[in-house]
Design a protein around this motif. Structure first.
Motif, PDB file in Angstrom:
ATOM      1  N   ARG A 148       2.770  -3.798   0.178  1.00  0.00           N
ATOM      2  CA  ARG A 148       3.645  -3.509   1.504  1.00  0.00           C
ATOM      3  C   ARG A 148       5.108  -3.582   0.354  1.00  0.00           C
ATOM      4  O   ARG A 148       6.492  -2.842   1.344  1.00  0.00           O
ATOM      5  N   MET A 149       5.447  -4.885   0.076  1.00  0.00           N
ATOM      6  CA  MET A 149       7.241  -4.812  -0.182  1.00  0.00           C
ATOM      7  C   MET A 149       7.473  -3.796  -1.765  1.00  0.00           C
ATOM      8  O   MET A 149       8.381  -3.191  -1.039  1.00  0.00           O
ATOM      9  N   ARG A 168      -1.344 -11.628  -0.250  1.00  0.00           N
ATOM     10  CA  ARG A 168      -0.960 -11.650  -1.751  1.00  0.00           C
ATOM     11  C   ARG A 168      -0.607 -10.313  -2.354  1.00  0.00           C
ATOM     12  O   ARG A 168       0.389  -9.601  -1.922  1.00  0.00           O
ATOM     13  N   GLU A 213       0.565  -7.747   0.768  1.00  0.00           N
ATOM     14  CA  GLU A 213       2.089  -8.280   0.998  1.00  0.00           C
ATOM     15  C   GLU A 213       2.842  -7.582   0.442  1.00  0.00           C
ATOM     16  O   GLU A 213       4.325  -6.718  -0.146  1.00  0.00           O
ATOM     17  N   LYS A 214       2.946  -8.113  -2.177  1.00  0.00           N
ATOM     18  CA  LYS A 214       3.186  -6.830  -2.241  1.00  0.00           C
ATOM     19  C   LYS A 214       2.953  -5.346  -1.894  1.00  0.00           C
ATOM     20  O   LYS A 214       4.088  -5.457  -2.437  1.00  0.00           O
TER      21      LYS A 214
END
Length: 419
Positions: A354-355, A348, A351-352
């Motif tokens: 990356r975002m 998670r 992914e944060k």
């Protein structure tokens, strides 16, 4: 095409990636070692004198967790002593995981030994001196409970809970007009939304409250609310990441009141506990709790054997205890092994990251995330951009993640078609 690479160069900094309570945990571990060692000797001698395999098994397991605690204590001491040794590229934060992994291997071997002896006793029962064996088993249980309490520093630790989360840490209290409002980002097993409560039993009307988020890139989003049971909740979900200024507006008696709150990125998922968890202390505590469970089995087995004459209950309790030890060792091997092999500890969080990078139209071409120690993550990020942004820009954007203790950013600048 790709024109050039640039890597952000950091000024000299330390590589101390130890847990927050490292020294306290070290002292508690040494104290419990003394307590467990005394009880270990008593149980093994008592089991041999009184003919109880279950008691011997409990004593042997007590010896394994005394040994595991010794590994834990030495790991704490060594990690602290060499925390500033530059020869450890990413610090000594993983010594606790290495100690936990080693302890798990020893436990697996002991579980096999106890299981073998239990089967042998089932086939060839031996007399048991119940009057002497049962009190020692009860004392063993008391020692295990005391050890768990000491290791946890007097706090309750529930096995199976991935993390300890204080639900008030993101609760913001503000005064608007004559009202005190409580604002929070609520995301416990549900999509994240704003929730608003009041200091009185009467909530403001949902239409009188709005929250506008303003993100570091200048983007804005307005949140309207609906009434729930005892609170207001935003209609819309809050996009990740949760790092923004929140402008809260309340209309009261025809007047508009306004306040701005700052929200920083936190990770409250189960993986949060995984990379914040001190596996060295976790191994010690769960080990003691598992031993307490085995002590209960010993007592039950001895009581049933005494009341009903079921001598097979004593070795059966030892066998069940062996299964408990084996199951615990497998879980610890899996968790610590993943850390030692630099498995991504928090998908998670990855992914944060990356975002955050790609929110401006850039592209993450490579991302590595690994655990450096309890509460510390390392990251290597490669970014492809058509703009003129440098690595320092992306590092500044990632600074909102407090858990990223060591970040390396590589930027690949794409050459325009006209060049």
């Amino acid at each position: 095409m790709i024109e050039a690479n640039s890597v952000f160069q950091l000024p000299p900094h330390d590589h101390v990636f130890l847990g927050e309570d490292h020294e306290k945990s070290e002292r508690r571990t040494w104290a419990v070692i003394v307590l467990c060692s005394v009880m270990m000797i008593a149980e093994i001698i008592g089991g041999a004198l009184f003919g109880s395999l279950a008691l011997i098994a409990d004593g042997l397991h007590m010896s394994t967790h005394a040994g595991a605690l010794l590994l834990a204590a030495l790991a704490y001491t060594y990690a602290r002593k060499y925390a500033n040794d530059r020869s450890f590229t990413f610090g000594t934060g993983k010594f606790g995981d290495l100690a936990g992994y080693s302890s798990a291997i020893v436990l697996a071997m002991i579980a096999l030994l106890i299981g073998y002896e239990a089967v042998a006793r089932l086939l060839n029962p031996v007399p048991i001196s119940f009057n002497e064996a049962i009190p020692i088993a009860v004392l063993g249980l008391a020692v295990n409970i005391a050890s768990a309490w000491l290791l946890s520093g007097g706090r309750h630790h529930g096995h199976g809970h991935a993390h300890d989360h204080d639900h008030d840490e993101d609760l913001r209290r503000i005064e608007l007009g004559r009202r005190i409002l409580e604002i929070e980002v609520f995301e416990d097993n549900v999509p994240p939304r704003f929730r608003v409560r009041a200091n009185t039993s009467v909530l403001p009307a949902a239409s009188d409250v709005t929250i506008e988020t303003i993100r570091p890139d200048g983007s804005r989003q307005l949140f309207a609310f609906k009434e729930r049971d005892g609170y207001l909740e935003s209609y819309d979900e809050i996009p990740e990441p949760h790092a923004f200024a929140a402008k809260v507006r309340l209309v009261q008696a025809g007047q508009e009141h306004e306040c701005v709150l700052e929200f920083e990125e936190h990770d409250h998922g189960a993986a949060h506990g995984a990379h914040h968890r001190d596996n060295n202390m976790r191994a010690a505590i769960i080990h003691v709790l598992a031993d307490a469970a085995i002590s209960v089995l010993v007592i039950v087995g001895l009581l049933l054997a005494r009341v009903f004459g079921w001598l097979w209950m004593d070795p059966l309790a030892g066998f069940i205890g062996a299964l408990v030890i084996a199951n615990w060792s497998i879980g610890l091997l899996r968790d610590t092994g993943g850390i030692l092999l630099d498995r991504t500890p928090d998908p998670r969080m990855a992914e944060k990251v990356r975002m955050v990078i790609e929110s401006e139209g850039d592209h993450v071409t490579d991302l590595h995330l690994w655990r450096l120690g309890p509460g510390h993550l390392g990251a290597i990020v490669s970014v492809a951009t058509a703009g003129e942004r440098q690595a320092a820009h992306y590092r500044q954007r990632l600074a909102r993640f407090a858990d990223l203790s060591h970040v390396t950013v590589e930027v690949q600048h794409a050459r325009s078609a006209n060049d």
